[in-house]
Write a protein that holds these residues in place. Sequence first.
Motif, mmCIF file in Angstrom:
data_model
loop_
_atom_site.group_PDB
_atom_site.id
_atom_site.type_symbol
_atom_site.label_atom_id
_atom_site.label_comp_id
_atom_site.label_asym_id
_atom_site.label_seq_id
_atom_site.Cartn_x
_atom_site.Cartn_y
_atom_site.Cartn_z
ATOM 1 N N PRO A 33 0.829 -1.213 0.000
ATOM 2 C CA PRO A 33 0.000 0.000 0.000
ATOM 3 C C PRO A 33 0.860 1.260 0.000
ATOM 4 O O PRO A 33 1.895 1.319 0.677
ATOM 5 N N ILE A 34 0.443 2.279 -0.759
ATOM 6 C CA ILE A 34 1.147 3.565 -0.728
ATOM 7 C C ILE A 34 0.596 4.443 0.388
ATOM 8 O O ILE A 34 1.295 5.346 0.862
ATOM 9 N N MET A 35 -0.630 4.203 0.814
ATOM 10 C CA MET A 35 -1.186 4.901 1.966
ATOM 11 C C MET A 35 -0.346 4.570 3.195
ATOM 12 O O MET A 35 -0.020 3.407 3.432
ATOM 13 N N VAL A 36 0.053 5.581 3.945
ATOM 14 C CA VAL A 36 0.891 5.473 5.151
ATOM 15 C C VAL A 36 2.344 5.163 4.789
ATOM 16 O O VAL A 36 3.270 5.815 5.251
ATOM 17 N N ASN A 37 2.571 4.153 3.921
ATOM 18 C CA ASN A 37 3.934 3.734 3.607
ATOM 19 C C ASN A 37 4.673 4.719 2.710
ATOM 20 O O ASN A 37 5.904 4.779 2.738
ATOM 21 N N SER A 38 3.949 5.459 1.892
ATOM 22 C CA SER A 38 4.600 6.358 0.933
ATOM 23 C C SER A 38 3.994 7.765 0.963
ATOM 24 O O SER A 38 4.712 8.750 1.031
ATOM 25 N N ASN A 39 2.679 7.848 0.907
ATOM 26 C CA ASN A 39 2.029 9.157 0.911
ATOM 27 C C ASN A 39 2.297 9.909 2.215
ATOM 28 O O ASN A 39 2.483 9.294 3.266
ATOM 29 N N TYR A 40 2.276 11.229 2.142
ATOM 30 C CA TYR A 40 2.517 12.068 3.315
ATOM 31 C C TYR A 40 1.460 13.164 3.362
ATOM 32 O O TYR A 40 0.644 13.296 2.450
ATOM 33 N N TYR A 41 1.448 13.956 4.428
ATOM 34 C CA TYR A 41 0.394 14.956 4.593
ATOM 35 C C TYR A 41 0.968 16.320 4.942
ATOM 36 O O TYR A 41 2.123 16.449 5.378
ATOM 37 N N ALA A 42 0.149 17.356 4.725
ATOM 38 C CA ALA A 42 0.492 18.730 5.106
ATOM 39 C C ALA A 42 -0.700 19.331 5.830
ATOM 40 O O ALA A 42 -1.850 19.136 5.420
ATOM 41 N N MET A 43 -0.424 20.045 6.911
ATOM 42 C CA MET A 43 -1.482 20.588 7.766
ATOM 43 C C MET A 43 -1.822 22.031 7.440
ATOM 44 O O MET A 43 -1.058 22.749 6.799
ATOM 45 N N SER A 79 5.705 9.528 -5.487
ATOM 46 C CA SER A 79 6.590 9.121 -6.579
ATOM 47 C C SER A 79 6.924 10.258 -7.540
ATOM 48 O O SER A 79 8.034 10.335 -8.064
ATOM 49 N N TRP A 80 5.996 11.169 -7.780
ATOM 50 C CA TRP A 80 6.192 12.210 -8.795
ATOM 51 C C TRP A 80 7.107 13.338 -8.317
ATOM 52 O O TRP A 80 7.724 14.029 -9.127
ATOM 53 N N ALA A 81 7.191 13.570 -7.014
ATOM 54 C CA ALA A 81 8.019 14.673 -6.501
ATOM 55 C C ALA A 81 8.179 14.520 -4.993
ATOM 56 O O ALA A 81 7.500 13.714 -4.347
ATOM 57 N N ASP A 82 9.054 15.334 -4.440
ATOM 58 C CA ASP A 82 9.320 15.312 -3.002
ATOM 59 C C ASP A 82 8.545 16.414 -2.291
ATOM 60 O O ASP A 82 8.004 17.326 -2.917
ATOM 61 N N ALA A 83 8.536 16.359 -0.963
ATOM 62 C CA ALA A 83 7.688 17.231 -0.155
ATOM 63 C C ALA A 83 7.884 18.726 -0.392
ATOM 64 O O ALA A 83 6.905 19.481 -0.368
ATOM 65 N N PRO A 84 9.112 19.233 -0.616
ATOM 66 C CA PRO A 84 9.244 20.688 -0.827
ATOM 67 C C PRO A 84 8.442 21.209 -2.023
ATOM 68 O O PRO A 84 8.059 22.385 -2.033
ATOM 69 N N ILE A 85 8.188 20.354 -3.009
ATOM 70 C CA ILE A 85 7.430 20.803 -4.193
ATOM 71 C C ILE A 85 5.977 21.050 -3.821
ATOM 72 O O ILE A 85 5.401 22.103 -4.140
ATOM 73 N N ILE A 86 5.370 20.089 -3.133
ATOM 74 C CA ILE A 86 3.978 20.283 -2.710
ATOM 75 C C ILE A 86 3.913 21.367 -1.633
ATOM 76 O O ILE A 86 2.931 22.112 -1.520
ATOM 77 N N GLY A 87 5.000 21.496 -0.848
ATOM 78 C CA GLY A 87 5.046 22.550 0.159
ATOM 79 C C GLY A 87 5.030 23.934 -0.466
ATOM 80 O O GLY A 87 4.463 24.881 0.091
ATOM 81 N N HIS A 88 5.650 24.080 -1.616
ATOM 82 C CA HIS A 88 5.660 25.363 -2.333
ATOM 83 C C HIS A 88 4.242 25.761 -2.724
ATOM 84 O O HIS A 88 3.839 26.926 -2.565
#
Length: 775
Positions: A253-263, A479-488
């Motif tokens: 599963p990618i849920m929990v194991n790979s996906n991450y969250y932002a508050m 998989s498509w990018a790392d956290a700083p990209i979505i953080g931007h």
Amino acid sequence: MAEAHQAVAFQFTVTPDGIDLQLCHEALRQIYLSGLHSWKKRFIRFKNGMLTGVYPGSPGGFMVVVVSYMSYNKYNQLDPSLGLIAKLGQHLPIRLVATCRLTLIMMYKIVGGVLVGTGLWVTIIMIMRNVLKCLLSWHGWMHARHGSVSLSTRLWMLFVKVFSGRKPMLYSFQNSLPRLPVPSIKDTCSRYLESVRPLMDDEQYERMKGLTKDFEKNLGPRLQWYLKLKSWWASNYVSDWWEEYIYLRGRGPIMVNSNYYAMDFLYVFPTSIQAARAGNAIHAIMLYRRKLDRAQIKPLMLLHTIPMCSAQYERMFNTSRVPGVDTDTLQHMNESKHIAVYHKGRFYKVWMFYDGRLLLPREIEQQMERILADPSEPMPGEEMLAALTAGDRTPWAKARETYFSRGKNKQSLDAIEKAAFFVTLDDTEQRYDTNNPVKSLDSYAKSLLHGKCYDRWFDKTFNLIVFKNGTMGLNAEHSWADAPIIGHLWEHVLSMDPVKLGYNEDGHCRGQTHPNLPGPQRLQWDIPSECTEVIQSSLTVARTLADDVDCHIIPFSDFGKGLIKRCRTSPDAFIQIALQLAHYRDKGKFCLTYEASMTRLFREGRTETVRSCTIETCAFVRSMIRDETERLKLLKVAAEKHQNMYRLAMTGEGIDRHLFCLYVVSKYLGEDSPFLKEVLSEPWRLSTSQTPLQQVELFDLVKHPEYVSSGGGFGPVADDGYGVSYIIVGENLINFHISSKHSSPETDSHRFGANIRQAMLDLLDLFQIDKKDMK
């Protein structure tokens, strides 16, 4: 529920008098506006592609070079064609009138001047690019002490600015970035042995030392040759293999194991109206996508001078991870004019454009209100359909091929996978509660990380989650990018939402509703009972995983980076050493520790590992446990060592990506390496990452430190380990996000959180700085 507006472009009937044709002018108008929007977008992409392709050159520079060149030739009576025009003139027919002949020769001169001038302009561009690439390959600036800049670094930065051109767009520097270098086998093996020394006894270390030396002497050089070959041919020797083998080939599963969250904001609640918060957030995200499509986002520049790679931004929108039996793929669309929305078991397709323009926040709120007011029930199998994206990948791939490859199921699945992004209107309430801070934050984190396991589409690049009380957050695929990209992106949304877009006094979005706006389209499904069984099976797997996650959030407000800097210590090194002390107190032992560092100083760079459990850090931790003297000195030595390792990782001299790629080459060659096999199987029992605040100019952290994201987190990497993410907010706040598994008797996120808090205070006490001085 308002179904999709069925605008028929034309109708015709055959009558005895001929064909009666009736045109719907409104439908034709919408078709015209839609086509106009598409062509405008294509033109902008073409123009930006041209500008990026010639950067650091520009159309203005082209005119200057060509005109200057032709003026110079005219003044000095030079032939720009090097005699070619004269030869052509000799072969012109004698019958031509002299003036006509002179006109043709003048034309040849102009054309020749333009062609040669263009060649000169292109040559200048190529020289500037290659000089800039050479300049950016030097990383001596990173070794300067914080706050001091040497004369050589100042000169280097001046040259970088000179050759960087003016007004760069997002992708302007891509062709000027150097390639990620391949470290030497000797350096990697030496640094690896140094990193594992504090984790092994003498016997284990001598055994590993023997394996390492054998690899360095025999198999290693052969694998290195292939890796060097790839580095010369590919733009980055790591990134494609990292994406494929670390992310896309994973079958769990990618849920929990790979996906991450932002508050969301922690202490600020702009509105309690769910639809209104969704309206502003979705509009802000679409504005960001428009800037991204037009390459109007400024490239991230360290020290306002050194560009970082922007390649990861390309797949942020209109992208979905598509499951495969053996490996997944990333499906990216150039254009998507709708989003997919989930609410209480129903899926909707919501168009983001009308009358040839982007919907305004109040109009998007209007669409969300229609969805929230829809009394219809989910279709059979629809409510928990998204659980397929939360479970194992192979069953999802087989179910997708069997049940979603044709008919209405395919059309509805396409609407989700080809959407700009996914939105969940959550029917629960999440918020930081001052009366119950621990439980409220833990619940909030778990909801963002996995929710109910069937109310997020985990395959989308990101899910915007808006809760019933107006709180929101993101869940992002990795998989498509790392956290700083979505953080931007998230920083852009949070900076626009309460201030630039704002709300009325009653909590609704500013503006007016649209009287003729077509409503959302309810997606249709025909899910057989066999597919329902697969859904339930995936849901069981996902729930077992989700229920095992132990999340804990610590808003650490005792002090922040302002006080740490007064200690003349790197805030990141300070926190990493505190984590080592906390972990030793928590488990009574050291462990292999992962800290993510970026390699975006290189083209298509992603991440590298900083092995922050060092010999120096362990020596300091032991001095704290045994209450020895000279602890402050040991702390400073450990901090300097950490900083040096971070620099090595950022400049392509890390060890873990190199070892990973050597392992991949060995598998392609069919070679078995006991050394690489053992290295790649070592568990990361402490996985850490800092969430950087990248666009500080968007927030007034002095007056309003609360107006910034409280960070994000991820699941534990090892079954018996911890995942720790932290964000430094302003000068006086650090938020920690901790995760572990209930099933492990060795871990407890709340216990570890208490140890982190105490470790931070203990480290500060060594410097004997009064915290009151900061107030």
